[in-house]
Motif scaffolding. Sequence first.
Motif, PDB file in Angstrom:
ATOM      1  N   GLY A   6      62.480  12.057 -13.048  1.00  0.00           N
ATOM      2  CA  GLY A   6      63.799  12.554 -13.420  1.00  0.00           C
ATOM      3  C   GLY A   6      64.468  13.372 -12.338  1.00  0.00           C
ATOM      4  N   ALA A   7      63.805  13.580 -11.205  1.00  0.00           N
ATOM      5  CA  ALA A   7      64.338  14.442 -10.146  1.00  0.00           C
ATOM      6  C   ALA A   7      65.670  13.945  -9.599  1.00  0.00           C
ATOM      7  CB  ALA A   7      63.325  14.573  -9.006  1.00  0.00           C
ATOM      8  N   THR A   8      65.867  12.635  -9.573  1.00  0.00           N
ATOM      9  CA  THR A   8      67.117  12.092  -9.033  1.00  0.00           C
ATOM     10  C   THR A   8      68.261  12.177 -10.026  1.00  0.00           C
ATOM     11  OG1 THR A   8      66.641   9.864  -9.810  1.00  0.00           O
ATOM     12  CG2 THR A   8      65.888  10.436  -7.572  1.00  0.00           C
ATOM     13  N   GLY A   9      67.940  12.438 -11.288  1.00  0.00           N
ATOM     14  CA  GLY A   9      68.943  12.415 -12.346  1.00  0.00           C
ATOM     15  C   GLY A   9      68.971  11.070 -13.047  1.00  0.00           C
ATOM     16  N   PHE A  10      68.248  10.084 -12.509  1.00  0.00           N
ATOM     17  CA  PHE A  10      68.139   8.773 -13.131  1.00  0.00           C
ATOM     18  C   PHE A  10      66.845   8.718 -13.922  1.00  0.00           C
ATOM     19  CE2 PHE A  10      71.168   8.081  -9.839  1.00  0.00           C
ATOM     20  CZ  PHE A  10      72.007   7.082 -10.309  1.00  0.00           C
ATOM     21  N   ASN A  11      66.837   7.948 -14.985  1.00  0.00           N
ATOM     22  CA  ASN A  11      65.655   7.782 -15.821  1.00  0.00           C
ATOM     23  C   ASN A  11      65.052   9.135 -16.206  1.00  0.00           C
ATOM     24  OD1 ASN A  11      66.020   5.036 -15.368  1.00  0.00           O
ATOM     25  ND2 ASN A  11      64.670   5.061 -13.598  1.00  0.00           N
ATOM     26  N   PRO A  12      65.851   9.954 -16.925  1.00  0.00           N
ATOM     27  CA  PRO A  12      65.353  11.286 -17.283  1.00  0.00           C
ATOM     28  C   PRO A  12      64.111  11.212 -18.164  1.00  0.00           C
ATOM     29  CG  PRO A  12      67.364  10.787 -18.490  1.00  0.00           C
ATOM     30  CD  PRO A  12      67.151   9.673 -17.516  1.00  0.00           C
ATOM     31  N   PRO A  13      63.274  12.226 -18.076  1.00  0.00           N
ATOM     32  CA  PRO A  13      62.066  12.249 -18.899  1.00  0.00           C
ATOM     33  C   PRO A  13      62.443  12.387 -20.376  1.00  0.00           C
ATOM     34  CG  PRO A  13      62.326  14.319 -17.719  1.00  0.00           C
ATOM     35  CD  PRO A  13      63.399  13.403 -17.231  1.00  0.00           C
ATOM     36  N   PRO A  14      61.516  12.057 -21.271  1.00  0.00           N
ATOM     37  CA  PRO A  14      61.807  12.115 -22.704  1.00  0.00           C
ATOM     38  C   PRO A  14      62.201  13.501 -23.209  1.00  0.00           C
ATOM     39  CG  PRO A  14      59.688  11.052 -22.295  1.00  0.00           C
ATOM     40  CD  PRO A  14      60.194  11.561 -20.984  1.00  0.00           C
ATOM     41  N   ILE A  62      80.624  31.992  -6.430  1.00  0.00           N
ATOM     42  CA  ILE A  62      79.365  31.245  -6.370  1.00  0.00           C
ATOM     43  C   ILE A  62      79.343  30.189  -7.461  1.00  0.00           C
ATOM     44  CG2 ILE A  62      76.854  31.436  -6.659  1.00  0.00           C
ATOM     45  CD1 ILE A  62      77.406  33.060  -4.346  1.00  0.00           C
ATOM     46  N   ALA A  63      78.889  29.004  -7.131  1.00  0.00           N
ATOM     47  CA  ALA A  63      78.639  27.967  -8.129  1.00  0.00           C
ATOM     48  C   ALA A  63      77.137  27.972  -8.417  1.00  0.00           C
ATOM     49  CB  ALA A  63      79.082  26.604  -7.618  1.00  0.00           C
ATOM     50  N   VAL A  64      76.783  28.152  -9.680  1.00  0.00           N
ATOM     51  CA  VAL A  64      75.383  28.119 -10.086  1.00  0.00           C
ATOM     52  C   VAL A  64      75.127  26.713 -10.640  1.00  0.00           C
ATOM     53  CG1 VAL A  64      73.594  29.174 -11.511  1.00  0.00           C
ATOM     54  CG2 VAL A  64      75.504  30.563 -10.679  1.00  0.00           C
ATOM     55  N   LEU A  65      74.169  26.018 -10.040  1.00  0.00           N
ATOM     56  CA  LEU A  65      73.875  24.644 -10.407  1.00  0.00           C
ATOM     57  C   LEU A  65      72.560  24.582 -11.163  1.00  0.00           C
ATOM     58  CD1 LEU A  65      74.574  23.007  -6.900  1.00  0.00           C
ATOM     59  CD2 LEU A  65      76.233  23.714  -8.648  1.00  0.00           C
ATOM     60  N   ARG A  66      72.543  23.859 -12.285  1.00  0.00           N
ATOM     61  CA  ARG A  66      71.316  23.687 -13.079  1.00  0.00           C
ATOM     62  C   ARG A  66      71.051  22.190 -13.200  1.00  0.00           C
ATOM     63  NH1 ARG A  66      67.401  22.317 -16.141  1.00  0.00           N
ATOM     64  NH2 ARG A  66      66.482  23.743 -17.646  1.00  0.00           N
ATOM     65  N   HIS A  67      69.939  21.731 -12.637  1.00  0.00           N
ATOM     66  CA  HIS A  67      69.572  20.315 -12.738  1.00  0.00           C
ATOM     67  C   HIS A  67      69.601  19.925 -14.213  1.00  0.00           C
ATOM     68  CE1 HIS A  67      67.166  16.644 -12.454  1.00  0.00           C
ATOM     69  NE2 HIS A  67      67.510  16.628 -11.163  1.00  0.00           N
ATOM     70  N   THR A  68      70.069  18.722 -14.501  1.00  0.00           N
ATOM     71  CA  THR A  68      70.238  18.333 -15.903  1.00  0.00           C
ATOM     72  C   THR A  68      68.938  18.206 -16.677  1.00  0.00           C
ATOM     73  OG1 THR A  68      70.340  15.997 -15.298  1.00  0.00           O
ATOM     74  CG2 THR A  68      72.437  17.144 -15.590  1.00  0.00           C
ATOM     75  N   GLN A 111      64.197  26.301   0.694  1.00  0.00           N
ATOM     76  CA  GLN A 111      63.524  25.293  -0.116  1.00  0.00           C
ATOM     77  C   GLN A 111      64.380  24.038  -0.251  1.00  0.00           C
ATOM     78  OE1 GLN A 111      62.996  28.070  -3.392  1.00  0.00           O
ATOM     79  NE2 GLN A 111      60.784  27.668  -3.342  1.00  0.00           N
ATOM     80  N   LEU A 112      65.673  24.218  -0.482  1.00  0.00           N
ATOM     81  CA  LEU A 112      66.582  23.092  -0.671  1.00  0.00           C
ATOM     82  C   LEU A 112      66.748  22.263   0.603  1.00  0.00           C
ATOM     83  CD1 LEU A 112      69.116  25.042  -2.840  1.00  0.00           C
ATOM     84  CD2 LEU A 112      67.797  23.054  -3.616  1.00  0.00           C
ATOM     85  N   GLN A 113      66.559  22.895   1.748  1.00  0.00           N
ATOM     86  CA  GLN A 113      66.687  22.188   3.019  1.00  0.00           C
ATOM     87  C   GLN A 113      65.372  21.541   3.471  1.00  0.00           C
ATOM     88  OE1 GLN A 113      68.429  25.171   5.589  1.00  0.00           O
ATOM     89  NE2 GLN A 113      70.498  24.635   4.943  1.00  0.00           N
ATOM     90  N   THR A 139      67.140  15.693   2.301  1.00  0.00           N
ATOM     91  CA  THR A 139      66.557  16.975   1.924  1.00  0.00           C
ATOM     92  C   THR A 139      66.301  17.023   0.418  1.00  0.00           C
ATOM     93  OG1 THR A 139      68.680  18.059   1.504  1.00  0.00           O
ATOM     94  CG2 THR A 139      67.807  18.164   3.782  1.00  0.00           C
ATOM     95  N   LEU A 140      65.490  17.962   0.019  1.00  0.00           N
ATOM     96  CA  LEU A 140      65.209  18.192  -1.390  1.00  0.00           C
ATOM     97  C   LEU A 140      66.501  18.495  -2.147  1.00  0.00           C
ATOM     98  CD1 LEU A 140      63.188  18.654  -3.714  1.00  0.00           C
ATOM     99  CD2 LEU A 140      63.025  21.035  -2.937  1.00  0.00           C
ATOM    100  N   GLY A 141      67.360  19.322  -1.577  1.00  0.00           N
ATOM    101  CA  GLY A 141      68.622  19.669  -2.232  1.00  0.00           C
ATOM    102  C   GLY A 141      69.516  18.465  -2.455  1.00  0.00           C
ATOM    103  N   GLU A 142      69.593  17.576  -1.469  1.00  0.00           N
ATOM    104  CA  GLU A 142      70.414  16.369  -1.607  1.00  0.00           C
ATOM    105  C   GLU A 142      69.883  15.460  -2.709  1.00  0.00           C
ATOM    106  OE1 GLU A 142      70.421  14.526   2.244  1.00  0.00           O
ATOM    107  OE2 GLU A 142      71.770  16.027   3.098  1.00  0.00           O
ATOM    108  N   LEU A 143      68.577  15.443  -2.897  1.00  0.00           N
ATOM    109  CA  LEU A 143      67.986  14.608  -3.940  1.00  0.00           C
ATOM    110  C   LEU A 143      68.207  15.219  -5.323  1.00  0.00           C
ATOM    111  CD1 LEU A 143      64.738  12.661  -3.913  1.00  0.00           C
ATOM    112  CD2 LEU A 143      65.196  14.171  -5.814  1.00  0.00           C
ATOM    113  N   LEU A 144      67.946  16.504  -5.472  1.00  0.00           N
ATOM    114  CA  LEU A 144      68.040  17.144  -6.786  1.00  0.00           C
ATOM    115  C   LEU A 144      69.467  17.323  -7.274  1.00  0.00           C
ATOM    116  CD1 LEU A 144      65.366  19.982  -6.462  1.00  0.00           C
ATOM    117  CD2 LEU A 144      65.191  17.900  -7.846  1.00  0.00           C
ATOM    118  N   PHE A 145      70.361  17.726  -6.381  1.00  0.00           N
ATOM    119  CA  PHE A 145      71.726  18.078  -6.774  1.00  0.00           C
ATOM    120  C   PHE A 145      72.678  17.076  -6.125  1.00  0.00           C
ATOM    121  CE2 PHE A 145      69.127  21.876  -7.037  1.00  0.00           C
ATOM    122  CZ  PHE A 145      69.395  22.278  -8.344  1.00  0.00           C
TER     123      PHE A 145
END
Length: 149
Positions: A6-14, A62-68, A111-113, A139-145
């Motif tokens: 689910g890290a990419t936002g595709f195929n989220p976990p149950p 500031i924009a606070v981002l929360r992975h879905t 961490q995001l970089q 980067t990790l940030g580009e994948l998650l967000f």
Amino acid sequence: MKLPPGATGFNPPPSGQADPRVFAGICQHAARAIDATVAGVAPAGVTPSFHTVDITDPPLHIAVLRHTTLPFIAFACPHANGDVTVTFVDHPDLAAAITNLTDAQVLTVDQLQTSLAQVDLNSLDPGEHHQIGYWKPTTLGELLFNFWD
């Protein structure tokens, strides 16, 4: 770091998606703790892969981002409507306030970089690997967000 499905936002976990109302409430409390205010809330739709709460902490915005689906939070410079660029920033006081209110992990710019070459993607399903191959995050940030559709 090992990323779960689910890290990419595709195929989220149950387990489903994070409730944007709960996230907005956490941000509201955290903003008050640092004498800031919530200026707006934007739940994720088809894209992006994250909910956004804009916090005004004069003179900063500031924009606070929360992975879905995963318990990851990041801070970024707010972006204009239609802009798909995410510029991550750190805000230690806000991070501390949010950490006191949730079990979600606030990720730092360092961490995001992190290069994806250093991230364990083995738990992601073939569909997510296909998306990574198509969008080519580095980067990790580009994948998650992301704003992938």
